[in-house]
Design an enzyme around this catalytic site. Structure first.
Site, PDB file in Angstrom:
ATOM      1  N   GLY A 292       3.439  -1.273  13.544  1.00  0.00           N
ATOM      2  CA  GLY A 292       2.169  -0.671  13.138  1.00  0.00           C
ATOM      3  C   GLY A 292       0.979  -1.287  13.863  1.00  0.00           C
ATOM      4  O   GLY A 292      -0.113  -1.439  13.311  1.00  0.00           O
TER       5      GLY A 292
ATOM      6  N   LEU B 165      -5.436  -3.485  10.964  1.00  0.00           N
ATOM      7  CA  LEU B 165      -5.087  -4.920  10.966  1.00  0.00           C
ATOM      8  C   LEU B 165      -4.359  -5.285  12.251  1.00  0.00           C
ATOM      9  O   LEU B 165      -4.648  -6.295  12.888  1.00  0.00           O
ATOM     10  CB  LEU B 165      -4.207  -5.229   9.744  1.00  0.00           C
ATOM     11  CG  LEU B 165      -3.673  -6.652   9.581  1.00  0.00           C
ATOM     12  CD1 LEU B 165      -4.803  -7.671   9.510  1.00  0.00           C
ATOM     13  CD2 LEU B 165      -2.797  -6.737   8.331  1.00  0.00           C
TER      14      LEU B 165
ATOM     15  N   ASP C 254       4.460   0.501  17.929  1.00  0.00           N
ATOM     16  CA  ASP C 254       3.888   1.526  17.054  1.00  0.00           C
ATOM     17  C   ASP C 254       4.705   2.805  17.253  1.00  0.00           C
ATOM     18  O   ASP C 254       5.336   2.978  18.304  1.00  0.00           O
ATOM     19  CB  ASP C 254       2.410   1.780  17.424  1.00  0.00           C
ATOM     20  CG  ASP C 254       1.644   2.460  16.299  1.00  0.00           C
ATOM     21  OD1 ASP C 254       1.015   1.744  15.496  1.00  0.00           O
ATOM     22  OD2 ASP C 254       1.713   3.702  16.210  1.00  0.00           O
ATOM     23  N   ILE C 255       4.685   3.674  16.252  1.00  0.00           N
ATOM     24  CA  ILE C 255       5.452   4.918  16.411  1.00  0.00           C
ATOM     25  C   ILE C 255       4.764   5.817  17.443  1.00  0.00           C
ATOM     26  O   ILE C 255       5.415   6.643  18.088  1.00  0.00           O
ATOM     27  CB  ILE C 255       5.594   5.637  15.048  1.00  0.00           C
ATOM     28  CG1 ILE C 255       6.672   6.736  15.149  1.00  0.00           C
ATOM     29  CG2 ILE C 255       4.248   6.212  14.576  1.00  0.00           C
ATOM     30  CD1 ILE C 255       7.181   7.228  13.821  1.00  0.00           C
TER      31      ILE C 255
ATOM     32  N   TYR D  54       0.874   4.198  -3.116  1.00  0.00           N
ATOM     33  CA  TYR D  54       0.697   3.000  -2.278  1.00  0.00           C
ATOM     34  C   TYR D  54       0.856   1.732  -3.115  1.00  0.00           C
ATOM     35  O   TYR D  54       1.604   0.829  -2.754  1.00  0.00           O
ATOM     36  CB  TYR D  54      -0.694   3.062  -1.660  1.00  0.00           C
ATOM     37  CG  TYR D  54      -1.128   1.886  -0.831  1.00  0.00           C
ATOM     38  CD1 TYR D  54      -2.191   1.092  -1.247  1.00  0.00           C
ATOM     39  CD2 TYR D  54      -0.525   1.592   0.384  1.00  0.00           C
ATOM     40  CE1 TYR D  54      -2.637   0.033  -0.486  1.00  0.00           C
ATOM     41  CE2 TYR D  54      -0.975   0.525   1.168  1.00  0.00           C
ATOM     42  CZ  TYR D  54      -2.028  -0.240   0.724  1.00  0.00           C
ATOM     43  OH  TYR D  54      -2.473  -1.294   1.482  1.00  0.00           O
TER      44      TYR D  54
END
Ligand code: AKB
Length: 315
Positions: free
Chosen positions: A8, A13, A34-35, A142
């Site tokens: 990510g 962040l 990251d994707i 979440y």
């Protein structure tokens, strides 16, 4: 060379954490992932791998082939976005963590970092000085995924000796990456509006007080926790962490000191309900005791630093 993998990486962040990790450990030791394969252009100074954290086979292959010994697992769907796609958010936030924890056990990784959030607290939690062990009744996808994730982190530490470390971040404010679907992200967007001369529409009520933290404090806390001696870490779910708390009106008035013509209006939406169930202030005594946590930025200091740096960053 032992490598550190960050998932990510293109998020709020991750963008700033990668830079600090490269400064501390050297760019050759850091693998950003990251994707979104287009995120590679954000990280010309270190390795980048397009990686789907739900793909256990690929993740295992990267860890083994790249000699990864530490993983910072930041990939997640944040609070506001998760409410729009609950089951996808639950799957990503939970399954990706479980995949990683099990690989950490199998491959005997040195350390894992995983961010939790103030979102684990809910309506029944104390609003003021919410404690390390205050009751958790999250009412967002979440928050539920972060509460469950904390329990899995503690389980894998207790049963399989995985050295996983975690922080319950408040709202994080940084200027180096666009916010990504958080309820607290109004506090990032308001700076862009003030600098651009636009008015600001707040999706939270003027008096909605939330715990917040400037990104440099969050990055420093992450590194301090990961560098702390194992024996000093008494919390293997996730540490409370605090720096400041403010309302949309308070950050608006701070910005108005620099931009007298800056205007705001308040149009609460579904995110108001999310924020209303979160704590207003956090007790982070355990982090201060265990690994000498100490924030450096309050609202005034953060505002001054962002307004000094954001215009050049945008150029
Ligand atoms: C969010 O608003 O969803 C996040 C958080 C508080 O964890 N910034």
């Amino acid at each position: 060379m032992d490598k550190i993998l960050v998932t990510g990486s293109a998020g709020q962040l991750g963008t700033e954490l990668i830079q600090m990790l490269c400064e501390v450990y050297g760019p050759d030791a850091i693998i950003a992932s990251d994707i979104n394969h287009n995120a590679a252009k954000k990280f010309p100074f270190c390795s980048f791998i397009a990686l789907d954290v739900m793909d256990q086979v690929s993740l295992r292959k990267v860890i083994i082939s790249e000699n990864v010994t530490q993983v910072y697992h930041l990939a997640a769907v944040l609070s506001a976005s998760a409410e729009q796609k609950p089951l996808m958010a639950w799957d990503l936030n939970m399954d990706s963590l479980l995949i990683l924890l099990d690989l950490a056990k199998e491959l005997k990784l040195d350390k894992i970092f995983w961010p939790s959030s103030i979102a684990v607290f809910g309506k029944e939690s104390p609003k003021e000085n919410t404690g390390q062990n205050s009751v958790q009744t999250p009412n967002t996808v979440y928050g539920i995924s972060k509460m469950a994730g904390e329990r899995w982190c503690d389980y894998y530490h207790q049963h399989h000796h995985v050295d996983v470390r975690s922080i319950r971040f408040p709202g994080l404010i940084g200027y180096k990456a666009k916010p990504g679907g958080g309820t607290t992200d109004y506090a990032v967007d308001i700076f862009h509006k003030a600098i651009s001369g636009a008015s600001f529409q707040s999706f939270l009520k003027k008096d909605t007080r939330l715990p917040m933290m400037y990104m440099p404090d969050a990055i420093q806390a992450t590194l301090d926790l990961m560098e702390a001696p194992k024996e000093s870490i008494t919390v293997r779910s996730s540490y409370n962490l605090a720096a400041m708390s403010f309302t949309p009106e308070e950050i608006y008035l701070e910005l108005k000191k620099y931009y007298p013509d800056f205007s705001i209006n308040y149009v609460p939406d579904y995110r108001q309900e999310i924020a209303a169930n979160w704590p207003q202030t956090i007790d982070d005594l355990q982090a201060r005791k265990d690994w000498n946590w100490q924030s450096k930025f309050d609202l005034s200091q953060m505002t001054k630093d962002i307004l000094t740096n954001l215009p050049n960053w945008l150029d």
